[in-house]
Design an enzyme around this catalytic site. Structure first.
Site, PDB file in Angstrom:
ATOM      1  N   VAL A  82      80.797  56.488   4.917  1.00 58.48           N
ATOM      2  CA  VAL A  82      81.396  55.158   5.068  1.00 58.48           C
ATOM      3  C   VAL A  82      80.777  54.271   3.994  1.00 58.48           C
ATOM      4  O   VAL A  82      79.559  54.252   3.855  1.00 58.48           O
ATOM      5  CB  VAL A  82      81.031  54.563   6.462  1.00 58.48           C
ATOM      6  CG1 VAL A  82      81.476  53.111   6.574  1.00 58.48           C
ATOM      7  CG2 VAL A  82      81.611  55.398   7.593  1.00 58.48           C
ATOM      8  N   HIS A  83      81.576  53.587   3.204  1.00 58.72           N
ATOM      9  CA  HIS A  83      80.986  52.611   2.292  1.00 58.72           C
ATOM     10  C   HIS A  83      81.911  51.478   1.902  1.00 58.72           C
ATOM     11  O   HIS A  83      81.498  50.548   1.238  1.00 58.72           O
ATOM     12  CB  HIS A  83      80.481  53.294   1.007  1.00 58.72           C
ATOM     13  CG  HIS A  83      81.585  53.680   0.072  1.00 58.72           C
ATOM     14  ND1 HIS A  83      82.342  54.803   0.246  1.00 58.72           N
ATOM     15  CD2 HIS A  83      82.096  53.065  -1.023  1.00 58.72           C
ATOM     16  CE1 HIS A  83      83.255  54.884  -0.713  1.00 58.72           C
ATOM     17  NE2 HIS A  83      83.134  53.834  -1.500  1.00 58.72           N
ATOM     18  N   ARG A  84      83.165  51.545   2.327  1.00 53.59           N
ATOM     19  CA  ARG A  84      84.128  50.512   1.921  1.00 53.59           C
ATOM     20  C   ARG A  84      83.705  49.142   2.426  1.00 53.59           C
ATOM     21  O   ARG A  84      83.265  49.018   3.581  1.00 53.59           O
ATOM     22  CB  ARG A  84      85.501  50.803   2.535  1.00 53.59           C
ATOM     23  CG  ARG A  84      86.157  51.995   1.987  1.00 53.59           C
ATOM     24  CD  ARG A  84      86.942  51.677   0.746  1.00 53.59           C
ATOM     25  NE  ARG A  84      87.152  52.916   0.027  1.00 53.59           N
ATOM     26  CZ  ARG A  84      87.143  53.053  -1.281  1.00 53.59           C
ATOM     27  NH1 ARG A  84      86.927  52.020  -2.061  1.00 53.59           N
ATOM     28  NH2 ARG A  84      87.341  54.212  -1.837  1.00 53.59           N
TER      29      ARG A  84
END
Ligand code: UD1
Ligand code: UDP
Length: 362
Positions: A204-206
């Site tokens: 997850v990084h958005r």
């Protein structure tokens, strides 16, 4: 030709290698690699050069982190200095990061022909910083290399046709070149003491997920309720956001530092399931024939969804939880992203036709 290739963020280092190899084969072109320094931690940058044998950058602009405006502004100023000194015949940008945008703006304002790799991808969500970067970059690029047929259609809808070429996905080139090397070299499964097929891999990084505490909380809850070991290599941005919301995980969820490319390929190749908001990881799941749950409400990589291998589940725990064990892709998989020769095609197209700045695209 003297070609400046710009890289700055993790996926761009991985994508650069197949193209560099094609451009440099038999001394065809003089490629100058410029690293903006957008990503700079060892595990976000140097590890990829070490593992992939990517040529060392000729310049590192050491821009580092900042707000969008501040980070992009420093890149603009420093790239202009490099372009002025080097006078390249062509600038290559890739993807949709702030490094992509900065390269596009400086090259086009200086009248230097510009090629965009991974052109034409659209989420149709302008709240995404990457969507703005893509639209601006494609609108000023002189040649567009597309990973998918959908990208060609998206560009055509924006009036860009003559300069657009389907070449396939350079990330597939990278996976095919490195999958078996990774399997031989990586010891990540032993290190984490996990068995093939007995865990799910999550990234997850958005901004939409990390900068919105409610969405991030929902992801934490979803991972905590799945009855399976979850390996979660966390981007530094995500690690900081998790700390900010005081996230606490059940023992099944193992948040670890970002991993190198060989470890990542090995973790993907042996996962039962992949859940992610990453563009690169969605495609790698497809290449490696792993079911993928995308923790977003839309995706650029729509063909992976229509092929039945990727499911958009958003972040709500009940939705994620329902799909976690139920989602099952079909046996068939169409070759959306080509055959792993995208870098070679890009090299051939660049060598075979002059790229003229400002050439009409209609
Ligand atoms: C960027 C791209 C995104 C891409 C991602 C790949 C933009 C707008 N976004 O997002 O499209 O999917 O890279 O990973 O360009 N940080 C570190 N160490 C690093 C790098 C970053 O600690 O080496 C932290 C910093 O706190 C920084 C934050 O991560 O502020 C975000 O980094 P940034 O490069 O701005 O955006 P990404 O989220 O990485
Ligand atoms: N990746 C990696 N280590 C990690 C997480 C991702 O090597 O800990 C690789 C992944 O295999 C893919 C690329 O980084 O090749 C994707 O980058 P990221 O998810 O940061 O960005 P995106 O593709 O969404 O732009």
């Amino acid at each position: 030709m003297k070609i400046i290739s710009i890289v700055g963020a993790r996926p761009e280092f991985i994508q650069a290698t197949p193209v560099s190899q094609a451009l440099r084969a038999n001394g065809a072109h003089h490629e100058i690699l410029v690293h903006t320094g957008q990503h700079y931690d060892y595990l976000m940058s140097q590890t990829f050069f070490d593992e992939l044998g990517t040529p060392a950058p000729d310049y590192n602009l050491e821009v580092k982190s900042g707000s969008h405006g501040q980070q992009t502004a420093v890149m603009l100023a420093r790239l202009e200095e490099v372009f002025t000194a080097e006078k390249p015949d062509l600038v290559i940008i890739r993807g949709d990061t702030n490094s992509t945008l900065a390269g596009a703006v400086v090259a086009s304002k200086m009248g230097i022909p510009l090629a965009h790799i991974e052109a034409g991808e659209r989420s149709f969500d302008r709240r995404m910083p990457e969507e703005i970067n893509r639209i601006i970059s494609d609108s000023v690029a002189d040649i567009h290399f597309c990973a998918s047929q959908t990208a060609l259609k998206n560009l055509a809808a924006e009036g860009i046709t003559r300069s657009a070429h389907w070449v396939g996905d350079v990330m597939l080139d990278a996976v095919l070149a490195n999958r078996h090397i990774a399997a031989r070299n990586s010891t990540i499964l032993q290190k984490l003491e996990v068995e093939p097929g007995q865990y799910a891999l999550v990234t997850v990084h958005r901004a939409a997920n990390t900068d919105d505490p409610q969405r991030l909380e929902a992801i934490v809850t979803a991972l905590n309720i799945v009855a399976e070991t979850v390996i979660f290599p966390a981007h530094p941005r995500t690690r900081a956001a998790l700390q900010k919301i005081n996230a606490s995980f059940e023992p099944n969820v193992r948040v670890i530092d970002p991993v190198g490319y060989f470890d990542m390929l090995t973790l993907e190749d042996n996962a039962r399931l992949i859940a992610t908001d990453s563009g690169g990881v969605q495609r790698e799941a497809y290449f490696l024939k792993k079911p993928c749950l995308t923790l977003r409400d839309e995706t650029e990589w729509t063909e992976t969804v229509s092929a039945g291998w990727n499911k958009l589940v958003g972040v709500q725990p009940d939705e994620v939880g329902r799909a976690w064990f139920d989602f099952s892709p079909p046996a068939e998989q169409p070759p959306i992203f080509g055959d792993g020769a995208a870098g070679k095609r890009i090299g051939e197209i660049i060598s075979s036709q002059p790229v003229i700045f400002g050439q009409p695209r209609h």
